[in-house]
Design a protein around this motif. Sequence first.
Motif, PDB file in Angstrom:
ATOM      1  N   PHE A 348      60.306  43.218 123.410  1.00 47.45           N
ATOM      2  CA  PHE A 348      59.922  44.558 122.959  1.00 47.45           C
ATOM      3  C   PHE A 348      59.548  44.540 121.480  1.00 47.45           C
ATOM      4  N   ARG A 349      60.319  43.814 120.697  1.00 43.97           N
ATOM      5  CA  ARG A 349      60.090  43.744 119.253  1.00 43.97           C
ATOM      6  C   ARG A 349      58.717  43.168 118.944  1.00 43.97           C
ATOM      7  N   LYS A 350      58.305  42.146 119.654  1.00 43.65           N
ATOM      8  CA  LYS A 350      56.985  41.526 119.421  1.00 43.65           C
ATOM      9  C   LYS A 350      55.861  42.512 119.736  1.00 43.65           C
ATOM     10  N   PHE A 351      55.981  43.195 120.870  1.00 42.90           N
ATOM     11  CA  PHE A 351      54.924  44.138 121.243  1.00 42.90           C
ATOM     12  C   PHE A 351      54.917  45.361 120.324  1.00 42.90           C
ATOM     13  N   PHE A 352      56.060  45.708 119.766  1.00 41.34           N
ATOM     14  CA  PHE A 352      56.123  46.856 118.849  1.00 41.34           C
ATOM     15  C   PHE A 352      55.448  46.518 117.529  1.00 41.34           C
ATOM     16  N   TRP A 353      55.842  45.403 116.901  1.00 42.05           N
ATOM     17  CA  TRP A 353      55.336  45.062 115.563  1.00 42.05           C
ATOM     18  C   TRP A 353      53.926  44.497 115.587  1.00 42.05           C
ATOM     19  N   PHE A 354      53.571  43.771 116.658  1.00 39.28           N
ATOM     20  CA  PHE A 354      52.253  43.128 116.701  1.00 39.28           C
ATOM     21  C   PHE A 354      51.305  43.786 117.689  1.00 39.28           C
ATOM     22  N   GLY A 355      51.764  44.843 118.360  1.00 35.19           N
ATOM     23  CA  GLY A 355      50.920  45.566 119.297  1.00 35.19           C
ATOM     24  C   GLY A 355      50.755  47.026 118.912  1.00 35.19           C
ATOM     25  N   LEU A 356      51.841  47.783 118.990  1.00 34.91           N
ATOM     26  CA  LEU A 356      51.759  49.221 118.765  1.00 34.91           C
ATOM     27  C   LEU A 356      51.443  49.571 117.309  1.00 34.91           C
ATOM     28  N   PRO A 358      49.917  47.744 114.777  1.00 39.02           N
ATOM     29  CA  PRO A 358      48.509  47.503 114.418  1.00 39.02           C
ATOM     30  C   PRO A 358      47.546  48.452 115.131  1.00 39.02           C
ATOM     31  N   THR A 359      47.862  48.804 116.380  1.00 43.28           N
ATOM     32  CA  THR A 359      47.009  49.732 117.124  1.00 43.28           C
ATOM     33  C   THR A 359      46.952  51.088 116.437  1.00 43.28           C
ATOM     34  N   MET A 360      48.108  51.595 116.018  1.00 36.98           N
ATOM     35  CA  MET A 360      48.127  52.872 115.309  1.00 36.98           C
ATOM     36  C   MET A 360      47.392  52.783 113.978  1.00 36.98           C
ATOM     37  N   ALA A 361      47.500  51.644 113.292  1.00 41.83           N
ATOM     38  CA  ALA A 361      46.788  51.461 112.029  1.00 41.83           C
ATOM     39  C   ALA A 361      45.273  51.512 112.253  1.00 41.83           C
ATOM     40  N   VAL A 362      44.800  50.881 113.322  1.00 41.98           N
ATOM     41  CA  VAL A 362      43.365  50.895 113.646  1.00 41.98           C
ATOM     42  C   VAL A 362      42.914  52.310 113.978  1.00 41.98           C
ATOM     43  N   LEU A 363      43.723  53.041 114.755  1.00 39.66           N
ATOM     44  CA  LEU A 363      43.360  54.409 115.120  1.00 39.66           C
ATOM     45  C   LEU A 363      43.319  55.310 113.889  1.00 39.66           C
ATOM     46  N   PHE A 364      44.270  55.129 112.979  1.00 41.96           N
ATOM     47  CA  PHE A 364      44.252  55.903 111.741  1.00 41.96           C
ATOM     48  C   PHE A 364      42.963  55.641 110.967  1.00 41.96           C
ATOM     49  N   TYR A 365      42.600  54.372 110.849  1.00 47.70           N
ATOM     50  CA  TYR A 365      41.419  54.010 110.064  1.00 47.70           C
ATOM     51  C   TYR A 365      40.137  54.517 110.734  1.00 47.70           C
ATOM     52  N   CYS A 366      40.022  54.299 112.033  1.00 46.30           N
ATOM     53  CA  CYS A 366      38.797  54.676 112.744  1.00 46.30           C
ATOM     54  C   CYS A 366      38.648  56.189 112.845  1.00 46.30           C
ATOM     55  N   GLY A 367      39.774  56.915 112.891  1.00 43.01           N
ATOM     56  CA  GLY A 367      39.689  58.367 112.958  1.00 43.01           C
ATOM     57  C   GLY A 367      39.086  58.976 111.710  1.00 43.01           C
ATOM     58  N   GLY A 368      39.268  58.323 110.570  1.00 42.40           N
ATOM     59  CA  GLY A 368      38.690  58.814 109.331  1.00 42.40           C
ATOM     60  C   GLY A 368      37.328  58.246 109.018  1.00 42.40           C
ATOM     61  N   ALA A 369      36.881  57.273 109.823  1.00 37.89           N
ATOM     62  CA  ALA A 369      35.582  56.636 109.594  1.00 37.89           C
ATOM     63  C   ALA A 369      34.475  57.393 110.324  1.00 37.89           C
ATOM     64  N   ALA A 370      33.245  57.063 110.014  1.00 37.11           N
ATOM     65  CA  ALA A 370      32.097  57.694 110.664  1.00 37.11           C
ATOM     66  C   ALA A 370      32.041  57.288 112.137  1.00 37.11           C
ATOM     67  N   ALA A 371      31.459  58.152 112.951  1.00 34.17           N
ATOM     68  CA  ALA A 371      31.334  57.888 114.391  1.00 34.17           C
ATOM     69  C   ALA A 371      30.177  56.935 114.646  1.00 34.17           C
TER      70      ALA A 371
END
Length: 427
Positions: A348-356, A358-371
């Motif tokens: 669980f720890r691996k999927f949390f730190w290296f999956g969830l 980074p995924t949230m970080a990408v979504l944060f970045y892409c949500g503020g970027a141009a479409a």
Amino acid sequence: MSFPWANEYKPSHPVMQWVDDRLPLPRFVYNAIGSGYPVPRNLNYFWNFGVLAGFCLVLQIVTGIILAMHYAPNALVAFDSTEHIMRDVNWGWMLRYAHANGASAFFVVIYLHIFRGFYYGSYKAPREMVWLLGVVIFLLMMATAFMGYVLPWGQMSFWGAKVITGLFGAIPLVGEPIQIWLLGGFAPDNAALNRFFSLHFLLPFVIAAVVILHIWALHIPGSSNPTGVEVKSESDTIPFHPYYTAKDGFGLGVFLIIYCAMLFFLPNALGHPDNYIPANPMSTPAHIVPEWYFWPFYAILRAFTADFFIIPAKLMGVLAMFGSILVWFFLPWLDKSPVRSGNYRPLFRKFFWFGLIPTMAVLFYCGGAAAEEPYVMLSQIATAYYFLHFLVILPIISSIEKPEPLPYSITEAVLGSDDAAAIKPAH
């Protein structure tokens, strides 16, 4: 939360005795946040964020009430009244910046609070109701923040209201009537501004009521802790006051230093410059973007660019955006692992730190970027993994994972163990 070793409140002053006999408010406060509330002795600083969230809520209510005394919810003068607050009202600039940056601080604290719950399994039995009420608070916060963003009536306020309310139009049959009902017309105008102002003023008090229920539900099973092991004896706990009031006080001091640095030196860093331009229905901004705390969900909304059989892409995006939060309601039943804390769950720890994360970080970045590419493609990949994590990966992990040995008790986790201690995962 009642323990046989918890101190019973017995006021010594005659006046307090008289009050407590007729309205047991002193007893309630003592048992809720005083020495009468035993708390696990091993809580770390991630448990500070509940108190910080409460502070942010009070800050928003107090500054919001004062700002409402000077704001005019009329499309003709709303922008000017905001500038009047900034320029003419005594300390108006500070109150407005405190309120705007307070919203960002509130969401920072709540996001950390939620992800602490993800990692330490705070949603697991017997604290399901605590978690469910917490998700309700988050949804109410999002609605309140959206309506508050509309009130300055700048360009981003107007077009944000038009885009977000337009999402309801994607719902078959009832979507367009709902959109018209929300706006009070066919486009954001006086009716919408008045409705949003009224609801923005009212909802924080609804949030406060749900927070009381949230705390009440927490006090029945008691606080969780980093080990996930339940309290077994008096030695596992310490009184909330003075130990955790002091710890929360230190955390509040650190928070206020960061918050005041933003308030006085970078007050507009998290805002959008277009919102200092008066709303103009005839001029569409080049890049419409919500406030930063909505970015991950905005990225999920924009990730759907093609129709899925007979379901339009817009409707799929709306369903996915709301579904990305609604899935949190089902976490207590999706994650069936008997071990709560991620500290003792290696897979669980691996999927949390290296999956969830980074995924949230990408979504944060892409949500503020141009479409545009590559942000749309990244949003699609991150959205797919986000739902896979909660709906597929988490249930599979909880079934196949072999957890690490748990400490026998909270005291053992803090002070160490002896050879006779039984160290087994909790079932």
